[in-house]
Design an enzyme around this catalytic site. Structure first.
Site, PDB file in Angstrom:
ATOM      1  CG  HIS A 147      -1.882   1.069   1.341  1.00  0.00           C
ATOM      2  ND1 HIS A 147      -2.013   1.857   2.472  1.00  0.00           N
ATOM      3  CD2 HIS A 147      -2.798   1.521   0.465  1.00  0.00           C
ATOM      4  CE1 HIS A 147      -2.973   2.733   2.286  1.00  0.00           C
ATOM      5  NE2 HIS A 147      -3.468   2.554   1.073  1.00  0.00           N
ATOM      6  CG  HIS A 180      -3.224   9.198  -0.054  1.00  0.00           C
ATOM      7  ND1 HIS A 180      -3.806   9.969   0.927  1.00  0.00           N
ATOM      8  CD2 HIS A 180      -4.075   8.168  -0.294  1.00  0.00           C
ATOM      9  CE1 HIS A 180      -4.969   9.429   1.275  1.00  0.00           C
ATOM     10  NE2 HIS A 180      -5.158   8.340   0.552  1.00  0.00           N
ATOM     11  CG  ASP A 194      -2.862   6.957  -3.616  1.00  0.00           C
ATOM     12  OD1 ASP A 194      -3.995   6.491  -3.484  1.00  0.00           O
ATOM     13  OD2 ASP A 194      -1.897   6.671  -2.870  1.00  0.00           O
TER      14      ASP A 194
END
Length: 247
Positions: free
Chosen positions: A6, A49, A36
């Protein structure tokens, strides 16, 4: 259980940086990386992000208000003498391409549920095609309209609908599949790990990739490990976690 890094190995290294991605791509048996993307003021794809740069850099303000040149002057705190910088999506693909051509996966979250960044879908689909790694990419978003746009541009693209709740993911995916005339189960569900609110039989064997917050760099690792059994029993097939290297 399939494990995704992640924002890279974001517990032990600064999130969404080339270092965190390089560490993740070299962790044995990790399925892939999640990251992201947003657009700069001058339309460049960058990997970050938050909609603002405040938390992860020494700058202040919204990503969309900086040009790429301006963003590259910001420093990401690493705890070392040499800071890092917000990477472009092209820089990330330069790093990951050999792995992506060899079965490694990349989940690209389009961060457009607050600011929709017109044209971002076209830019990322074109860039992925340029690198020839389409088969290794999953596109996800909290904004279903964006995933429809990606499908229009790349009908074979793998999609994952994001929401805090599994039920919302399922209902959105079913609606999108109907709109796009896709077979049921074509779109993956990406719920929060704390939002598994429907029974296993309702999932109909779908891919369910659950995401978890947890501690991020520079917080110290807790030394704990997640128990995946309960998530497997709930229908989760994949997890996005910050410290994949401990598994």
């Amino acid at each position: 259980m399939k494990i995704w890094a992640h924002r890279g190995c974001s517990q032990n290294y600064p999130e969404n940086t080339l270092t965190s991605f390089e560490k993740a791509m070299n962790v044995d048996k990790v399925t892939g990386i999640e990251l992201d993307i947003q657009l700069t003021k001058d339309g460049e794809l960058v990997v970050i992000h938050d909609e603002k740069v405040d938390r992860t850099t020494d700058g202040i303000g919204f990503v969309r208000d900086f040009t790429l040149r301006e963003l590259k002057t910001l420093h990401i705190r690493t705890g070392k003498d040499e800071p890092e910088h917000i990477p472009t999506m092209r820089e990330v693909l330069d790093l990951l391409k050999p792995k992506l051509l060899n079965g490694f996966k990349l989940n690209i979250e389009l961060k457009n549920s607050i600011y929709q960044y017109p044209g971002m879908e076209a830019k990322i689909v074109k860039l992925v095609s340029e690198y020839g790694v389409q088969d290794s990419i999953v596109y996800s978003s909290f904004y279903p309209r964006s995933l429809l746009n990606v499908h229009d541009l790349e009908p074979g693209a793998k999609l994952g609908v994001l929401n805090s709740w599994l039920s919302n993911c399922l209902f959105a995916a079913k609606g999108m599949e109907k709109i796009l005339n896709l077979s049921e189960g074509s779109i993956a569900l990406h719920p929060g790990g704390g939002g598994l609110d429907i029974s296993l039989d309702m999932l109909e064997g779908r891919i369910v990739r659950a995401w978890f917050g947890g501690h991020l760099y520079p917080s110290k690792p807790t030394g704990g490990r997640m128990d995946f059994d309960k998530f497997t029993k709930a229908g989760v097939t994949d997890v996005f976690i910050n410290e994949p290297e401990v598994y």
